[in-house]
Design a protein around this motif. Sequence first.
Motif, mmCIF file in Angstrom:
data_model
loop_
_atom_site.group_PDB
_atom_site.id
_atom_site.type_symbol
_atom_site.label_atom_id
_atom_site.label_comp_id
_atom_site.label_asym_id
_atom_site.label_seq_id
_atom_site.Cartn_x
_atom_site.Cartn_y
_atom_site.Cartn_z
ATOM 1 N N PRO A 38 0.811 -1.222 0.000
ATOM 2 C CA PRO A 38 0.000 0.000 0.000
ATOM 3 C C PRO A 38 0.848 1.277 0.000
ATOM 4 O O PRO A 38 0.440 2.288 -0.565
ATOM 5 C CB PRO A 38 -0.842 -0.096 1.278
ATOM 6 C CG PRO A 38 -0.369 -1.270 2.021
ATOM 7 C CD PRO A 38 0.559 -2.043 1.160
ATOM 8 N N VAL A 39 2.035 1.221 0.595
ATOM 9 C CA VAL A 39 2.914 2.389 0.615
ATOM 10 C C VAL A 39 3.404 2.689 -0.806
ATOM 11 O O VAL A 39 3.407 3.845 -1.240
ATOM 12 C CB VAL A 39 4.107 2.166 1.573
ATOM 13 C CG1 VAL A 39 5.064 3.352 1.546
ATOM 14 C CG2 VAL A 39 3.621 1.883 2.981
ATOM 15 N N ILE A 40 3.793 1.660 -1.529
ATOM 16 C CA ILE A 40 4.263 1.839 -2.908
ATOM 17 C C ILE A 40 3.138 2.398 -3.772
ATOM 18 O O ILE A 40 3.338 3.346 -4.533
ATOM 19 C CB ILE A 40 4.802 0.508 -3.474
ATOM 20 C CG1 ILE A 40 6.081 0.098 -2.721
ATOM 21 C CG2 ILE A 40 5.064 0.619 -4.973
ATOM 22 C CD1 ILE A 40 6.520 -1.330 -2.975
ATOM 23 N N VAL A 41 1.946 1.820 -3.644
ATOM 24 C CA VAL A 41 0.800 2.313 -4.415
ATOM 25 C C VAL A 41 0.520 3.781 -4.051
ATOM 26 O O VAL A 41 0.296 4.616 -4.923
ATOM 27 C CB VAL A 41 -0.447 1.432 -4.210
ATOM 28 C CG1 VAL A 41 -1.682 2.057 -4.841
ATOM 29 C CG2 VAL A 41 -0.217 0.033 -4.782
ATOM 30 N N HIS A 42 0.586 4.097 -2.759
ATOM 31 C CA HIS A 42 0.360 5.482 -2.322
ATOM 32 C C HIS A 42 1.380 6.426 -2.944
ATOM 33 O O HIS A 42 1.043 7.505 -3.428
ATOM 34 C CB HIS A 42 0.397 5.576 -0.794
ATOM 35 C CG HIS A 42 0.201 6.965 -0.284
ATOM 36 N ND1 HIS A 42 1.261 7.759 0.102
ATOM 37 C CD2 HIS A 42 -0.920 7.713 -0.127
ATOM 38 C CE1 HIS A 42 0.792 8.937 0.492
ATOM 39 N NE2 HIS A 42 -0.526 8.941 0.358
ATOM 40 N N ARG A 43 2.651 6.040 -2.933
ATOM 41 C CA ARG A 43 3.696 6.906 -3.485
ATOM 42 C C ARG A 43 3.502 7.104 -4.987
ATOM 43 O O ARG A 43 3.711 8.199 -5.499
ATOM 44 C CB ARG A 43 5.097 6.336 -3.215
ATOM 45 C CG ARG A 43 5.481 6.311 -1.746
ATOM 46 C CD ARG A 43 5.307 7.678 -1.101
ATOM 47 N NE ARG A 43 5.809 7.696 0.240
ATOM 48 C CZ ARG A 43 5.056 7.681 1.338
ATOM 49 N NH1 ARG A 43 3.745 7.639 1.239
ATOM 50 N NH2 ARG A 43 5.595 7.711 2.529
ATOM 51 N N LEU A 44 3.082 6.060 -5.691
ATOM 52 C CA LEU A 44 2.834 6.198 -7.127
ATOM 53 C C LEU A 44 1.593 7.049 -7.383
ATOM 54 O O LEU A 44 1.546 7.800 -8.367
ATOM 55 C CB LEU A 44 2.707 4.820 -7.788
ATOM 56 C CG LEU A 44 4.017 4.035 -7.883
ATOM 57 C CD1 LEU A 44 3.758 2.609 -8.343
ATOM 58 C CD2 LEU A 44 5.004 4.729 -8.816
ATOM 59 N N LEU A 45 0.601 6.969 -6.508
ATOM 60 C CA LEU A 45 -0.564 7.846 -6.626
ATOM 61 C C LEU A 45 -0.156 9.300 -6.422
ATOM 62 O O LEU A 45 -0.603 10.193 -7.133
ATOM 63 C CB LEU A 45 -1.640 7.472 -5.594
ATOM 64 C CG LEU A 45 -2.487 6.246 -5.884
ATOM 65 C CD1 LEU A 45 -3.267 5.827 -4.637
ATOM 66 C CD2 LEU A 45 -3.437 6.503 -7.051
#
Length: 127
Positions: A38-45
Amino acid sequence: MDDLPNQNGTEQLEVWCAGEEWCPVTTTASLIGKKWHPVIVHRLLEHGPSGFNELQENVDGISSKVLSDSLEDLEDNQLVEREIISEKPFRVHYSLTEYGESLQPVIYAMRDWGMQYLTEPEDESAA
């Protein structure tokens, strides 16, 4: 992983789960339930397409190996896509797929809940 059309004619991700009532929760958890996903997805968002080193800087505390494995897993689950930008020097950008972008309300709800209910640990040296 095969895609299956849903009632609207768009494709859905095929993910194993058990228990009809909580199957959607299990499905979501299996896709983003690992510690860094979820952190990676958040950073890409938040930052858009990013190179590996940029992502590693934006995901404080993650090792190169764990980031690499996590990106591979997210790519296998069709949430992140990997694009080779140039081969000399070798550069790759990671970005969210349509599925990955559709996680925005989930990821932002997790962020908002954390901001509301989590506090910094008390400073033990002040005691």
